[in-house]
Each structure stands twice: as C-alpha cells, then as structure tokens.
Motif scaffolding. Structure first.
Motif, mmCIF file in Angstrom:
data_model
loop_
_atom_site.group_PDB
_atom_site.id
_atom_site.type_symbol
_atom_site.label_atom_id
_atom_site.label_comp_id
_atom_site.label_asym_id
_atom_site.label_seq_id
_atom_site.Cartn_x
_atom_site.Cartn_y
_atom_site.Cartn_z
ATOM 1 N N GLN A 30 0.234 -28.612 -26.210
ATOM 2 C CA GLN A 30 1.282 -28.347 -26.688
ATOM 3 C C GLN A 30 1.463 -26.901 -26.595
ATOM 4 O OE1 GLN A 30 0.155 -29.747 -30.919
ATOM 5 N NE2 GLN A 30 0.876 -31.835 -30.263
ATOM 6 N N ILE A 31 0.625 -26.057 -26.689
ATOM 7 C CA ILE A 31 0.922 -24.482 -26.680
ATOM 8 C C ILE A 31 1.247 -24.057 -25.423
ATOM 9 C CG2 ILE A 31 -0.563 -22.377 -26.720
ATOM 10 C CD1 ILE A 31 -2.652 -23.777 -28.736
ATOM 11 N N THR A 32 0.924 -24.702 -24.332
ATOM 12 C CA THR A 32 1.465 -24.388 -22.946
ATOM 13 C C THR A 32 2.408 -25.191 -22.603
ATOM 14 O OG1 THR A 32 -0.095 -26.009 -21.945
ATOM 15 C CG2 THR A 32 -0.877 -23.865 -22.181
ATOM 16 N N ASN A 33 3.167 -26.066 -23.534
ATOM 17 C CA ASN A 33 4.468 -26.867 -23.128
ATOM 18 C C ASN A 33 4.078 -27.792 -21.935
ATOM 19 O OD1 ASN A 33 6.764 -28.183 -23.295
ATOM 20 N ND2 ASN A 33 7.949 -26.275 -22.455
ATOM 21 N N ASN A 34 2.793 -28.478 -22.013
ATOM 22 C CA ASN A 34 2.450 -29.318 -20.829
ATOM 23 C C ASN A 34 2.011 -28.520 -19.795
ATOM 24 O OD1 ASN A 34 1.598 -31.563 -19.885
ATOM 25 N ND2 ASN A 34 3.434 -32.401 -19.246
ATOM 26 N N TYR A 35 1.502 -27.393 -19.702
ATOM 27 C CA TYR A 35 1.301 -26.354 -18.539
ATOM 28 C C TYR A 35 2.324 -26.131 -17.772
ATOM 29 C CZ TYR A 35 -3.313 -28.026 -20.356
ATOM 30 O OH TYR A 35 -4.392 -28.229 -21.151
ATOM 31 N N LYS A 36 3.510 -25.766 -18.547
ATOM 32 C CA LYS A 36 4.952 -25.555 -17.681
ATOM 33 C C LYS A 36 5.028 -24.460 -16.813
ATOM 34 C CE LYS A 36 9.646 -26.216 -18.211
ATOM 35 N NZ LYS A 36 10.725 -26.764 -19.083
ATOM 36 N N HIS A 37 4.428 -23.264 -17.530
ATOM 37 C CA HIS A 37 4.627 -21.954 -17.131
ATOM 38 C C HIS A 37 3.510 -21.342 -16.402
ATOM 39 C CE1 HIS A 37 6.829 -17.559 -17.873
ATOM 40 N NE2 HIS A 37 6.499 -18.039 -16.667
ATOM 41 N N VAL A 38 3.598 -21.156 -15.129
ATOM 42 C CA VAL A 38 2.180 -20.575 -14.622
ATOM 43 C C VAL A 38 2.352 -19.014 -14.380
ATOM 44 C CG1 VAL A 38 0.776 -20.457 -12.337
ATOM 45 C CG2 VAL A 38 1.715 -22.381 -13.361
ATOM 46 N N ILE A 39 1.841 -18.161 -15.050
ATOM 47 C CA ILE A 39 1.888 -16.668 -14.714
ATOM 48 C C ILE A 39 0.891 -15.813 -13.960
ATOM 49 C CG2 ILE A 39 3.157 -16.718 -17.130
ATOM 50 C CD1 ILE A 39 0.417 -15.565 -18.351
ATOM 51 N N GLY A 40 -0.077 -16.776 -13.304
ATOM 52 C CA GLY A 40 -1.017 -16.142 -12.284
ATOM 53 C C GLY A 40 -1.862 -17.224 -11.655
ATOM 54 N N GLU A 41 -2.408 -16.997 -10.601
ATOM 55 C CA GLU A 41 -3.429 -17.738 -9.891
ATOM 56 C C GLU A 41 -4.433 -16.977 -9.081
ATOM 57 O OE1 GLU A 41 -2.672 -21.673 -7.188
ATOM 58 O OE2 GLU A 41 -0.886 -20.717 -7.893
ATOM 59 N N GLY A 42 -5.605 -17.305 -9.057
ATOM 60 C CA GLY A 42 -6.716 -16.869 -8.393
ATOM 61 C C GLY A 42 -7.534 -17.696 -7.845
ATOM 62 N N HIS A 43 -8.884 -17.343 -7.268
ATOM 63 C CA HIS A 43 -9.788 -18.259 -6.630
ATOM 64 C C HIS A 43 -10.422 -19.234 -7.849
ATOM 65 C CE1 HIS A 43 -12.280 -14.809 -8.763
ATOM 66 N NE2 HIS A 43 -13.022 -16.080 -8.685
ATOM 67 N N PHE A 44 -10.243 -18.626 -9.068
ATOM 68 C CA PHE A 44 -10.935 -19.483 -10.178
ATOM 69 C C PHE A 44 -9.684 -20.778 -10.688
ATOM 70 C CE2 PHE A 44 -8.398 -15.768 -11.759
ATOM 71 C CZ PHE A 44 -7.531 -16.464 -12.431
ATOM 72 N N GLY A 45 -8.534 -20.602 -10.431
ATOM 73 C CA GLY A 45 -7.574 -21.481 -10.966
ATOM 74 C C GLY A 45 -6.208 -20.986 -10.975
ATOM 75 N N LYS A 46 -5.680 -21.394 -12.229
ATOM 76 C CA LYS A 46 -4.340 -20.879 -12.674
ATOM 77 C C LYS A 46 -4.425 -20.350 -14.210
ATOM 78 C CE LYS A 46 -1.566 -24.254 -10.024
ATOM 79 N NZ LYS A 46 -0.573 -25.078 -9.854
#
Length: 718
Positions: free
Chosen positions: A409-425
């Motif tokens: 709910q906090i991420t709105n179903n993981y809708k908005h990606v603001i970064g990405e790296g070797h660990f994930g998003k």
C-alpha cells in the motif's frame, strides 16, 4: 577482437584514446563507416549534398544480441542552421554499411525518422552514392510552429517542435545499407528574424524507436542538440551471414554438403534465410546459447528455471498439483498420483469412483485447496520473517516492522521506481502521515548472515545524525528484506554533479557545505557507537542530498561492524574501484582510513566537476595530486568557477584532498581532522556567513550528461 576469434566482417576494434575506451565496428572492404557532408545553400539555389566537404569515421558499437541477430550502433545527427535570412549551413550524416552484400542492414521495424526544429521537414536519404549523385527520398515528416514555440511540450514527437515518421517495411523496399537524414531543399517559407537568432537550427536523425525523447531546450541555440548528442543516437541494425567471398548466400539445401564457411556450428541450431539475402542461425526451441560456435546451444532445464522467477514460471507452466520432469527438447508436467487432468493448464482434480460423490467432494477439494494455499502462504511469510531476523528486530525501539501488505500500500503496488543497482530496485513510498520515504531491496539473507544483518539494522536504527540517512523501518516477510529510509528529494551527489538531476551551476559555498556535512556524517559513524563502523563504499552515489542540499550518507549498513581495534581480512574486495583505497585492494583489510581515501576522491569531484574513473595507473587521482603538489590545482578547477576568491577556496580544498589520498595510511588525516580543515576553509568565505542553508544556482538540467572535453590534453599537461 583478435585473429581467429571472429568471423570475417564481424571484428570489433577498441579505441583507447577515449576514457573509458570505446568499441567500433572494424572496416571490412572499406565498410561500415559514417560520413559527414557539409554544404551551404541559399534560398534561391538547392543544396548539392554530393559536392560538400566530406569526413569519414568508424561506426561506434553500443551492444549486440546473438539471439535476435541485432546490433546497436551510434549514428550522428544531421543539422541545418541559418546563417542569415537567406543562407544556411548544412551537415548531412550518412551511415554506409556497404553497397552490395552488406553484413549489416538497417532495421525498418526498430527505427524511426525524427525531425527537431521550429520549422523542419526531414527526409530519409538512402542509396546515397558518391558517383551517382542520386538520392531516394523515403519517409518524411513536418514540424511547422510558425513562431509559436510556447506550444512545444516535452515528451513524444507530435509535430510541435518535433515530428516522427516510421520506416517502410522490408517487404516494401530493398534492404537499407546506406542511410541518413536530410532536409527538403528549401524551407516552405522565409525564416523570421526570431528563428534565425533564437532557433537557428533544424535537426534530423534516424534513431531507434523510444531512444529519443523530445525536450524543448533542443530547439534553442546553434548546434545545441547535435552538440549534446555529439556521440550520436542509438540505431538498431540486423546482421546476416554471407559467404566469405562476400557474395550473397542462403541456408544450404537439406541433405546436401554444407559449405566450408557455414556459420551454424552448434548441433542444436537451425538456419534461417534473411530478407535481402544471407542467413542467420538460431538455437532450437528449448535450447539457449550461441549457435555460431560448436556446442553453443545447450538444452535448458525448464523445471529448474521456473523456480527462479514468476516470469519463468509463467513461461513454463506446471500446476502445483503436477510433477515437472525435464527432458531433451522440452519438459513433461503430469498430475500427481491419484489425480487426473492437464497439469500444464493447471487442471488437476481428484479421481472419484462414484459419480454421486462428485459435487460434495469437489466442494471439499476447493475448500481444502484454498486453505492449503493460505496455509502455505502464511508459513512462507513466517519462514521469511524468522529467516530475516524478525524475532530479534521486533524488540528494537527506533524502527517499525512493516507487514508485506502494508508495504504494498505504501508503494502503491511498487509503481514508482526511483533507483536501481546490483542489489535490486528502490521504490518511492508515502506513509500514512504523508511523509515520503524510499524503500530499498536489501540482499537475500541466509542462516549464516542472519546475525550480521540484524546487527547492521540495529546499528542503523541507533544512528541519529542530520548527515546520515535515517532508517525508519523494514519489511521481513519477503525473500530479500526491504528497508524503509527517509527520502532525499535531490537524489545522490553523483546525480546532481553528473547525472539526470544535474544542476549546471553549483556555488563554491554549496560544494563546501556538502563536503563538510558528508565529513560530519562519516565522523559520527566512525566514533558514535560502541563498535566502530567502516563504511567501505564511500562514493558520490552514496551521498544523498535533500531539498536544501544537506548531505546524508547512505549504504553504511552494507558494511561489517567490527570490534574497536580489530581488523578482518577479506579475499573479496567489494566497492567502486574508482573510489576504493589501494591499500584495501592490495591487503584486503578495510580501515577507517580507507573511508578517508574514498572521501578524498569525492573532494576531487566537487572541485573539478569531473566524475571519478578507474584505470590501472589511477591517473584520475595521481594527476590531480601531482598538480596540487605543484601548486597547479587551479588547472583542474571546474571551469564554471570564475571568481578568483572561489578558485583560491577550491585550491585550499585540494590540499585537504591530497592529505586524504596519501599512500601511507598513517599519514592520512582522520575524518574529524578533515571536517575541521574544511570548516576552516569555509570560514574564509564571507558570503557563507550570510546564508542560512546550503545554496546553489539552479537551472533546468539538460537531458544529456556533458562529455569530458580535452580530458586527454589536461592529463598530459599535468
């Protein structure tokens, strides 16, 4: 890249005059290459493209895909700029892949023709000969704003400052091996004075679809867009296999002897004829690999692959009531013993001997399945929770443990990606009190790492400092724990200096403020708790900035917590090589002085506005240090800094950087001393005493990261 390792025509060469080096397609029989035609045209006479000044250069390679028989290269942007109301200076960029039997063909399905300008009508040029003086006009489009630049909007091309045309399909035209973007011979109307001074240039390009997004600043300035895209734009090419003699070839007829240079060498591959001549090789269905080398295509284990991700599970379906078994060229999925149906389609049901029991038994089966799924899900969540240290972390006061559904709910179903790296998003989230947060995927935890992970989370929860990113909570009901941090509006220091959030002008006071705040955060980490913390990956990407440019150190939780005075040696050095301490690389022992060295590299970035790069000689650091020791540090100062007083402040800062970068770790400053030295420098800046917060001169960030210019000459001089 070396003889014997490539098929004729597919060699790649590396140009080490660039930093980092760049790859180019090698010339075979003079192809492929790019050529510029520079010409002048007046309103009363058409352009003669063939008679213009010409310049040849190689084609830069971006990436390739053996599975799809595609390569991606860079192609230059054509331009036509007004000299005055009657004269134009034009530059037509042509990519020539070879007139006959070329190994490379322009992809008509992946590329488009794009024009940019207040009044522009680009056309696609092909079959553009040096001797024939002929052109074939293929697709074109038109953008005519009539001095109404205020209606232009960022985003896709919609004929307001930017237009787009699709290319003809391969069935409608011969294969394209020589292409570029040109312009109609004369403008549709005389340009206005406003256009010749404010928007003097029009641009045309053949570019891979979705690889160019229009931005209104592209309309303004002389050669502004082509300057920002000086390396060119991505263009997709199809490659085909032809005979070594250069003649067109096709797949051999079945049951006949294959030619000596037949390319499909893997036994599990097949040959496919390509449109326009030549052929390509592909691995069989249920095989994966490189069909152009012996044993390159290997059978895949679908049953194991489907366990790795939800996407692969959907690609190779098998019901939870089925048994998956791998076989050559596929897999089998059959319902379990005592069940019947199609397990691949998910239709497995119990076998019942008496029809009268069907309805009752089916209802019981459905209820049992629902309960089983719910039970499995609850057990799965509980297992993740315990595996990730939940019983220990639930007693920590300063962090909140979130349920998986709460985080959704906090991420709105993981809708908005603001970064990405070797660990994930990293995802954007909003708490109930409207506070913005950043949710980061951590590393997967096993039973051997549980204590280390919980210790790191506890230490992070105790960190309370304005220059350290605050850990607010975590979610443990997932395979890899997710950590909830406070949100930094401006992103990382790397983004602001060099990335997509780049700010053109950053004052010296702001740079010193960022450096001092970062040093304060590291000083606190080095001394604030019972166990010393050694960050181990200090870099500009791990320093975040809030709206007021207050720096906040990030990612210290990924390092080990070591007893005070104790050293641990590792065989696996982890971190960005551009910043990492050479002593740490050689001996495998990380100390607080290793963080000091990395911070010295960040000071160089703040002084020079040039991103750190790594090579075996560490020339990025060595050249700067030598220049500073020779009192020539001003030669490296960001050219946007012109005030003599500001330059002197950065020269003093360079001395601090040199103290951080000394080869002997015993001679390096500690972080507290670095903080004190920087504060002394800042006190000498009178304007800073009149400011209440770190400030910067803000201007819209450009779409492209400016390239380092004359880097080679500057290194040579120093």
């Amino acid at each position: 890249m070396t003889p014997g390792c490539f098929r004729p025509g597919f060699r790649v060469v590396c140009n080490h005059s660039f930093l980092p080096p760049r790859a180019f397609l090698a010339n075979t029989r003079g192809f492929p290459y790019q050529q510029s035609y520079i010409y002048t045209v007046t309103a009363s006479s058409p352009a003669d493209y063939g008679s213009g000044v010409k310049a040849k250069r190689r084609v830069e390679l971006v990436d390739l895909s053996v599975a799809t028989s595609e390569v991606r290269v860079r192609a230059a942007v054509s331009s036509r700029c007004s000299v005055n109301a009657t004269h134009f200076q034009g530059k037509i960029e042509i990519t020539d892949l070879g007139k006959k039997n070329s190994l490379f063909l322009l992809s008509a399905t992946l590329n488009v023709l794009v024009g940019v300008g207040s009044s522009v009508e680009p056309i696609m040029l092909s079959e553009f000969g040096d001797t024939e003086k002929t052109m074939a006009f293929r697709p074109s489009c038109k953008s005519e704003m009539m001095d109404n630049q205020q209606f232009a909007a960022n985003g896709s091309c919609s004929t307001l400052g930017c237009c787009l045309a699709v290319l003809p399909l391969p069935t409608q035209t011969p294969p394209l091996t020589r292409f570029g973007a040109g312009f109609m011979p004369r403008p549709r109307r005389p340009p206005s004075t406003w256009e010749t001074t404010t928007t003097p240039c029009s641009y045309g390009m053949v570019v891979e679809s979705s690889r160019y997004n229009f931005s209104t600043p592209d309309l303004y300035g002389h050669e502004g867009l082509s300057g920002r895209l000086s390396r060119g734009v991505p263009v997709a090419l199809d490659f085909v296999i032809r005979s070594s003699a250069g003649t067109s070839s096709s797949c051999p007829v079945e049951d006949r002897q294959r030619p000596a240079d037949y390319a499909c060498l893997s036994g599990n591959s097949s040959c496919h004829n390509a449109a326009g001549g030549g052929y390509v090789c592909r691995c069989w269905v249920h095989y994966h690999g490189n069909p152009y080398i012996a044993n390159g295509c290997q059978d895949i284990n679908e049953c194991e692959l489907r366990k790795q991700s939800d996407e692969l599970s959907l690609r190779y379906p098998c019901s939870s009531d089925g048994i998956c078994k791998n076989r050559v060229e596929g897999y089998d999925c059959r319902c379990k013993s005592g069940m019947k149906g199609d397990a691949i389609k998910g239709h497995c049901s119990e076998k019942f001997p008496l029809p009268a029991k069907v309805v009752v038994s089916l209802a019981a089966f459905v209820v049992a399945c629902v309960l089983m799924v719910m039970s499995r899900q609850l057990l799965k969540l509980k297992r993740f929770y315990e595996q990730n240290g939940g019983p220990v972390l639930k007693g920590v006061k300063n962090i909140r443990i979130y349920r998986r559904k709460q985080l959704k709910q906090i991420t709105n179903n993981y809708k908005h990606v603001i970064g990405e790296g070797h660990f994930g998003k990293v995802y954007m989230g909003i708490l109930e009190d409207k506070q913005q947060v950043a949710i980061k995927i951590s590393i997967k935890i096993d039973k051997h790492m549980k204590k280390e992970f919980t210790d790191e989370v506890i230490i992070q929860s105790e960190m309370r400092h304005k220059n350290i990113v605050r850990l607010l909570g975590c979610c443990l009901e997932v395979k890899a724990p997710m950590l909830v941090y406070e949100y930094a509006a401006r992103g990382s220091l790397y983004d602001v200096l060099f990335g997509l959030k780049r700010i053109d002008i950053i004052s010296v006071d702001t740079r010193l403020g960022i450096a001092i705040g970062s040093a304060e955060g590291l000083t606190y980490m080095h001394s604030a708790v019972e166990s010393t913390i050694r960050h181990g990956d200090v870099k500009s990407a791990n320093i975040l900035l809030d709206q007021n440019f207050t720096p906040k150190v990030l990612d210290f939780g990924t390092t080990r917590l070591l007893a005070r005075g104790k050293e641990e040696k590792t065989d696996h050095v982890i971190g960005d090589l551009s910043y990492i301490d050479p002593i740490y690389m050689e001996e495998g022992v990380i100390t607080q002085k290793s963080d000091v060295y990395s911070f010295g590299v960040i000071l160089i970035e703040l002084i020079t506005r040039r991103p750190a790069v790594y090579d075996d000689q560490r020339r990025y650091v060595a050249n700067f240090v030598q220049a500073s020791l020779n009192n020539e540090a001003r030669n490296f100062v960001d050219t946007a800094i012109t005030s003599e007083a500001d330059i002197k402040l950065l020269e003093m800062t360079s001395k601090v950087a040199v103290e951080c970068l000394k080869p002997n770790i015993e001679e390096r400053l500690d972080m507290k001393q670095v903080e004190q030295r920087l504060n002394q420098i800042l006190e000498q800046s009178a304007p800073y005493n009149q400011k209440t917060s770190y400030q910067a001169d803000l201007s819209p960030a450009p779409n492209d990261i400016p390239l380092l210019k004359d880097c080679k000459n500057e290194v040579h001089t120093s």
